[in-house]
Scaffold this active site. Structure first.
Site, PDB file in Angstrom:
ATOM      1  N   ASP A 338      30.728  21.070  21.156  1.00 48.61           N
ATOM      2  CA  ASP A 338      30.027  19.950  21.775  1.00 48.61           C
ATOM      3  C   ASP A 338      29.984  20.204  23.274  1.00 48.61           C
ATOM      4  O   ASP A 338      30.680  21.082  23.793  1.00 48.61           O
ATOM      5  CB  ASP A 338      30.767  18.637  21.469  1.00 48.61           C
ATOM      6  CG  ASP A 338      30.031  17.396  21.974  1.00 48.61           C
ATOM      7  OD1 ASP A 338      28.783  17.436  22.069  1.00 48.61           O
ATOM      8  OD2 ASP A 338      30.696  16.388  22.280  1.00 48.61           O
ATOM      9  N   TYR A 512      26.929  14.087  23.584  1.00 43.96           N
ATOM     10  CA  TYR A 512      26.253  13.831  22.304  1.00 43.96           C
ATOM     11  C   TYR A 512      25.576  15.085  21.751  1.00 43.96           C
ATOM     12  O   TYR A 512      24.465  15.021  21.216  1.00 43.96           O
ATOM     13  CB  TYR A 512      25.216  12.705  22.417  1.00 43.96           C
ATOM     14  CG  TYR A 512      25.632  11.497  23.208  1.00 43.96           C
ATOM     15  CD1 TYR A 512      26.920  10.973  23.125  1.00 43.96           C
ATOM     16  CD2 TYR A 512      24.725  10.855  24.042  1.00 43.96           C
ATOM     17  CE1 TYR A 512      27.291   9.851  23.857  1.00 43.96           C
ATOM     18  CE2 TYR A 512      25.088   9.737  24.778  1.00 43.96           C
ATOM     19  CZ  TYR A 512      26.375   9.241  24.682  1.00 43.96           C
ATOM     20  OH  TYR A 512      26.736   8.130  25.415  1.00 43.96           O
ATOM     21  N   HIS A 513      26.254  16.225  21.834  1.00 40.63           N
ATOM     22  CA  HIS A 513      25.669  17.479  21.357  1.00 40.63           C
ATOM     23  C   HIS A 513      26.564  18.175  20.326  1.00 40.63           C
ATOM     24  O   HIS A 513      26.829  19.376  20.447  1.00 40.63           O
ATOM     25  CB  HIS A 513      25.412  18.421  22.538  1.00 40.63           C
ATOM     26  CG  HIS A 513      24.442  17.898  23.533  1.00 40.63           C
ATOM     27  ND1 HIS A 513      24.371  18.364  24.831  1.00 40.63           N
ATOM     28  CD2 HIS A 513      23.475  16.946  23.437  1.00 40.63           C
ATOM     29  CE1 HIS A 513      23.423  17.725  25.486  1.00 40.63           C
ATOM     30  NE2 HIS A 513      22.867  16.855  24.656  1.00 40.63           N
ATOM     31  N   PRO A 514      27.034  17.493  19.275  1.00 42.69           N
ATOM     32  CA  PRO A 514      27.841  18.175  18.265  1.00 42.69           C
ATOM     33  C   PRO A 514      27.010  19.218  17.525  1.00 42.69           C
ATOM     34  O   PRO A 514      25.823  19.015  17.257  1.00 42.69           O
ATOM     35  CB  PRO A 514      28.281  17.038  17.340  1.00 42.69           C
ATOM     36  CG  PRO A 514      27.224  15.995  17.489  1.00 42.69           C
ATOM     37  CD  PRO A 514      26.794  16.075  18.923  1.00 42.69           C
TER      38      PRO A 514
END
Length: 596
Positions: A338, A512-514
């Site tokens: 992430d 918010y970048h899993p």
């Protein structure tokens, strides 16, 4: 203005729920045993998840009238009675925080307490609606650096280098500035360039130049490195999600069936061959069978959860939950990556920020203007400038990203701004800390255990010190002097390495970048989950197509790469020759002896 027309918060915790309202390879949990069973149906493909990737696949696969496609989405439609205006919380760009405040369109995930972050539990919003997270995100369109994709190829995702990915970025895109060797001009995904005349955006770009960084005309083009205007998935004042771009135009196709509010309870297997899915809708259990393939497009949390609940994952973990093992695939849920970021905030001495937009009457005026004409402050997410830089000498391409906002964000925008202020969101793009996720139980409604393992390496801690110091250096430039008040965060008292590290551990949050939890790689790689054709290793007729298959996280926001992945995968699935363009130049620094 992350607060404009924000929605009412329904509560801190969402109802427990897993993707695809996911899968389990055993009897139904107690909460759904009373569901009635009904008949059988068959499709060419079943796509689980109508998000950033699933909408692309639904559109591209149904271009062939011989393909019958079932698209299953756990959340609702992104339209109300067919109207975007009535569903303004999704389609008004400035209202993006509304859906971070409740769980109506949002899985509302939370991590486990993070040892490297003062044991904090971090909030992870993910889209649960047509368009998925492209219906909730900040609409920033960033592809990452060319070297990210060359690295994928080296890591085992053969054929996913920049030369083979760039054509699919172009295929997807319809950029308002027209086509060139980097941009697409006739794709479904409308992309616009930031164009605000807000004085703080102008001053920020000038301050970056004064600090010694270049201006880049297109951070998705020849030169990512530098500061400039962001590309946005905004079209004519409205959010342009993948639902808008790909799904809405094809809903009338007779070979597409799109279901919402649908809980997929398991992938159906005969031996190791996927033959369909079982799902629950309106209190009844249904089975949908496939003549070709089941495709999981639930994202980096839901897709691995769905695999594990279906018996595909680490056999020891599955047996502990009494889930029958279909395939021992230990990489499922591992390799979680992430982007972490912090907000460096400065008070503004002039009343020109978005603070006034939080006043009730002003909110109403902004909302009415947008509802009437799709214009005004409601027609942008206001993250229109940003940049990419290298953290130190020797780094070959940018590893720090900036988003500038002429406002203050507190607790993901779930709390109102306190004063006139501006901020930069800054974080490292290629962290060395890697996490994992596992099932919490065999109940598909339970959120999985999410452990991103943030700041678990000294390298990451050192990189965030650089993020803070380099941000302060830019904010100290003459261009921002007319607006510069006191530093709100971290605060002028935070100076030493130890103090900065403590600030980062206390305040950093997910961008918010899993990604990367169903890693793409060679079948000989014990950590790989899918091969370069997006097929799940060790089983048949099952693919994963979404951000979870990234071998490693890219240097930028993830929506654009996820759309590209789906476009490329659609060609693979249809048996089309791979697009390729080897002749596109990419900027390289003249020297690596200096940081800028």
């Amino acid at each position: 203005m992350w607060q404009v027309l924000r929605g009412w918060r329904k509560g801190w915790q969402s109802p427990r729920g897993a993707l695809a309202w996911a899968v389990q390879g055993q009897p139904c949990p107690p909460c759904s045993r009373a569901v009635a069973s009904v008949g059988k149906d068959e499709y060419t493909f079943v796509v689980v998840g109508a998000g950033s990737a699933g909408c692309v696949l639904a559109s591209r696969l149904t271009e062939d009238p011989n393909h019958r496609v079932l698209l299953l989405e756990a959340g609702p439609k992104d339209l109300l009675m067919g109207s975007k205006r009535l569903q303004w919380k999704i389609h008004m760009p400035a209202a993006l925080v509304s859906n971070l405040c409740d769980d109506k369109y949002n899985w509302y995930y939370h991590t486990e307490p993070q040892p490297g972050m003062d044991s904090r539990v971090l909030y992870w919003p993910r889209g649960r609606v047509w368009g998925g997270s492209s219906s909730l995100n900040a609409m920033v369109y960033i592809r990452g650096h060319a070297e990210d994709y060359n690295r994928w190829h080296r890591e085992g995702a053969e054929g996913w280098d920049y030369a083979h990915c760039l054509p699919y970025f172009r295929k997807a895109q319809r950029h308002e500035l027209g086509a060139n060797m980097y941009r697409g001009g006739d794709g479904p995904l409308h992309v616009s360039r930031g164009k605000t005349n807000h004085p703080l955006h102008q001053a920020f770009l000038q301050a970056a130049r004064q600090a010694g960084y270049p201006f880049t005309e297109d951070m998705n083009g020849f030169q990512q490195e530098g500061f400039g205007w962001m590309d946005m998935t905004v079209h004519q004042g409205k959010r342009w999600s993948t639902a808008c771009a790909y799904l809405h135009p094809v809903l009338s196709r007779p070979n597409l069936r799109a279901e919402v509010q649908t809980l997929v309870s398991r992938v159906l297997f005969e031996g190791t061959r996927a033959v369909g899915v079982e799902y629950i809708k309106d209190g009844q259990r249904h089975k949908a069978y496939v003549s070709r393939e089941v495709i999981l497009s639930g994202g980096a949390i839901n897709s691995p959860q769905l695999l594990m609940l279906s018996g595909v994952g680490n056999a020891d973990d599955l047996r502990k939950l009494d889930i029958p093992v279909v395939c021992h695939l230990p990489g499922v849920g591992q390799n979680l990556q992430d982007h972490l970021e912090v907000y460096v905030q400065q008070a503004c001495t002039q009343p020109i920020t978005l603070h006034s937009a939080q006043k009730p009457l002003r909110k109403v005026c902004i909302g009415l203007e947008w509802l009437w004409s799709y214009t005004g402050d409601g027609a942008t997410a206001h993250l229109e400038t940003g940049g990419f830089i290298r953290s130190r000498p020797g780094v070959p391409h940018p590893d720090i990203q900036f988003h500038f906002l002429p406002s203050q964000v507190i607790d993901h925008g779930r709390k109102p701004t306190q004063q006139e202020a501006y901020q930069v969101h800054v974080g490292t793009m290629r962290a060395t800390s890697v996490g994992w996720l596992k099932l919490r139980s065999a109940n598909p409604r339970d959120h999985p255990v999410i452990h991103p393992n943030y700041l678990s390496t000294e390298t990451d801690v050192e990189d965030f010190r650089q993020c803070v110091r380099l941000s302060r250096e830019i904010f100290a430039q003459e261009a921002l002097a007319p607006f510069r008040g006191k530093e709100l965060q971290p605060g002028s008292h935070v100076q030493s390495d130890k103090e900065i590290d403590a600030f980062v551990r206390a305040k950093a949050d997910s961008a918010y970048h899993p990604s990367c939890t169903c890693k793409m790689g060679r079948s000989s790689d014990p950590t790989a989950v899918v091969d370069a054709q997006t097929k799940v290793i060790g089983v048949e007729n099952l693919r994963v197509v979404d951000a979870s298959i990234m071998p490693s996280v890219v240097s930028g926001n993830l929506n654009a790469p996820t759309v590209m992945i789906a476009e490329k995968a659609a060609d693979i699935i249809k048996g089309h020759p791979a697009l390729e363009d080897k002749n596109v130049p990419v900027y390289k620094p003249q020297t690596l002896d200096t940081q800028r």
